[in-house]
Design a protein around this motif. Structure first.
Motif, PDB file in Angstrom:
ATOM      1  N   GLY A 220      46.527 -57.909  55.866  1.00  0.00           N
ATOM      2  CA  GLY A 220      45.422 -57.023  55.514  1.00  0.00           C
ATOM      3  C   GLY A 220      45.504 -55.684  56.224  1.00  0.00           C
ATOM      4  N   GLU A 221      45.894 -55.693  57.509  1.00  0.00           N
ATOM      5  CA  GLU A 221      46.047 -54.438  58.255  1.00  0.00           C
ATOM      6  C   GLU A 221      47.174 -53.592  57.672  1.00  0.00           C
ATOM      7  OE1 GLU A 221      46.667 -55.515  62.258  1.00  0.00           O
ATOM      8  OE2 GLU A 221      44.680 -56.441  62.541  1.00  0.00           O
ATOM      9  N   MET A 222      48.260 -54.239  57.267  1.00  0.00           N
ATOM     10  CA  MET A 222      49.377 -53.497  56.696  1.00  0.00           C
ATOM     11  C   MET A 222      49.006 -52.907  55.334  1.00  0.00           C
ATOM     12  SD  MET A 222      52.439 -56.146  57.664  1.00  0.00           S
ATOM     13  CE  MET A 222      53.652 -55.125  56.866  1.00  0.00           C
ATOM     14  N   ASP A 223      48.185 -53.613  54.595  1.00  0.00           N
ATOM     15  CA  ASP A 223      47.800 -53.127  53.268  1.00  0.00           C
ATOM     16  C   ASP A 223      46.938 -51.878  53.345  1.00  0.00           C
ATOM     17  OD1 ASP A 223      49.205 -55.063  51.979  1.00  0.00           O
ATOM     18  OD2 ASP A 223      47.505 -56.419  51.676  1.00  0.00           O
ATOM     19  N   GLN A 224      46.199 -51.698  54.440  1.00  0.00           N
ATOM     20  CA  GLN A 224      45.328 -50.529  54.554  1.00  0.00           C
ATOM     21  C   GLN A 224      46.129 -49.234  54.552  1.00  0.00           C
ATOM     22  OE1 GLN A 224      42.777 -50.889  57.940  1.00  0.00           O
ATOM     23  NE2 GLN A 224      41.576 -52.577  57.076  1.00  0.00           N
ATOM     24  N   SER A 225      47.244 -49.192  55.315  1.00  0.00           N
ATOM     25  CA  SER A 225      48.062 -47.974  55.345  1.00  0.00           C
ATOM     26  C   SER A 225      48.717 -47.735  53.988  1.00  0.00           C
ATOM     27  CB  SER A 225      49.134 -48.082  56.431  1.00  0.00           C
ATOM     28  OG  SER A 225      49.982 -49.184  56.186  1.00  0.00           O
ATOM     29  N   HIS A 226      49.171 -48.789  53.322  1.00  0.00           N
ATOM     30  CA  HIS A 226      49.760 -48.631  51.989  1.00  0.00           C
ATOM     31  C   HIS A 226      48.712 -48.170  50.980  1.00  0.00           C
ATOM     32  CE1 HIS A 226      53.027 -51.767  53.247  1.00  0.00           C
ATOM     33  NE2 HIS A 226      53.262 -50.558  53.731  1.00  0.00           N
TER      34      HIS A 226
END
Length: 378
Positions: A220-226
């Motif tokens: 979920g944290e990685m998806d925020q930047s994407h």
């Protein structure tokens, strides 16, 4: 009596009547130079011309200069001091420029000097000899660039020495001590360590055995930047669907304010986009009093509508690099409703990556960018 007879040299047996044997030549040289000590000074010894078992047709061996132990290190140190940049006193990592008198400057310092002169409204000069420098007066020194690339330097990780030209490849691909990350970093493994320890870590890494619930929080944290990047690209694609789209090449020219302490600012000539007349202005470090004393440099700009309009015009706009510039600018979309009362936007940052890119723009005679304007239909 001949001169050779005066110094007591006789023809060697088997030689022609008018010739001299090898031994006679050595004896003559010994008599002329005054003994063995002087023979050694000039580099001749009897019997070294041709030994008793030497082939007369074989050329004499070449003498090799051998540096004393530790002398090579001193030579490298002397080369460092000769080839270093006259401004930062470090060896150049990329292009090397020289003034008309041959003093060397690395690309970063050269651009910085030109940018400083633009900010102070002075002619840029070489810090050594004070001759004028500019992009037209200075040229690259390819010989120094090649010489620097062959000088040895220490690897950051294994501390072994390599030529500078091959150091980057060694540190990225070959060094066994280079810092690397676990292949499971995409699912949250924070491990970093030397490359030779990577196989052992990956065998023991606990992240592949995590449950789906634990992995969902990490992903979920990685998806925020994407998601932020995707939002930007979707916004640009949406703007390209508008009915009224205009773009033009703009050229910022440097000017000075009329204040007691003049400040540098940039302004474009008037240009027409979407049947309206516009002007762009830019300033350095938000009109800081002495931007030349600051290491961190930024540019901000505003868009001004010069035409009179009957109703408000709602627009989106962004600046990108020009077709012939190498400056890196990240696209940022700005919005403003233009009217006769609100015909100027606030100053917004020009999204350049760092101060180095800003100095590139300041060092140029003019700043060339490309402006896009999208008119929003109501």
């Amino acid at each position: 009596m001949s001169s050779m007879e005066e110094i007591g040299v006789a023809a060697a047996p088997g030689s022609s009547s008018g010739g001299l044997g090898v031994g006679a030549v050595g004896a003559a040289l010994e008599a002329v130079v005054g003994g063995p000590s002087m023979q050694e000074e000039v580099g001749f010894r009897r019997g070294e011309v041709l030994g008793p078992e030497s082939d007369p047709d074989e050329p004499p061996p070449k003498k090799r200069m051998r540096l004393p132990e530790g002398e090579s290190g001193k030579l490298e140190e002397r080369l460092y001091s000769v080839l270093c940049c006259t401004v930062c006193l470090d060896l150049p990592k990329a292009s090397v420029y020289q003034c008309t008198n041959g003093h060397l400057m690395c690309a970063g310092c050269f651009i910085h000097l030109l940018a400083d002169s633009r900010l102070k409204e002075e002619q840029a000069t070489c810090p050594n000899c004070r001759c004028e420098i500019s992009k037209s007066l200075c040229c690259r020194n390819l010989a120094v660039e090649k010489a620097v690339s062959e000088l040895p330097t220490d690897c950051t990780y294994c501390l072994k020495q390599f030529p500078r030209s091959s150091l980057e490849r060694h540190q990225k691909e070959e060094c066994q001590d280079r810092v690397t990350q676990c292949k499971y970093k995409r699912i949250g493994c924070p491990w970093k360590g030397p490359f030779h320890e990577l196989p052992a870590h990956e065998e023991e890494c606990c992240h592949p055995t995590k449950t789906g619930t634990e992995l969902m929080g990490i992903l979920g944290e990685m998806d925020q930047s994407h998601r932020r990047e995707l939002t930007l690209y979707n916004s640009i694609f949406s703007l390209l669907c508008y009915e009224k789209i205009g773009f033009t090449e703009v050229q910022f020219r440097p000017y000075r304010t009329d204040d007691f302490i003049t400040r540098l600012y940039y302004e474009t000539p008037r240009f027409t986009v979407l049947n309206q007349t516009w002007v762009l202005k830019a300033r350095v470090n938000d009109s800081e009093r002495n931007p030349n004393l600051s290491c961190k440099r930024t540019l901000s700009f505003q868009l001004i509508l010069k035409s009179k309009v009957n109703s408000a015009i709602e627009c989106s706009f962004l600046l990108l690099k020009g077709p012939y510039d190498d400056v890196r600018i990240k696209p940022v979309i700005h919005h403003h409703a233009f009217s006769n009362d609100t015909n100027e936007t606030d100053y917004v940052p020009l999204p350049i990556s760092d101060s180095v890119e800003c100095n590139k723009l300041l060092a140029a005679k003019n700043i060339n960018l490309r402006l896009f304007i999208f008119q929003i239909q109501k």
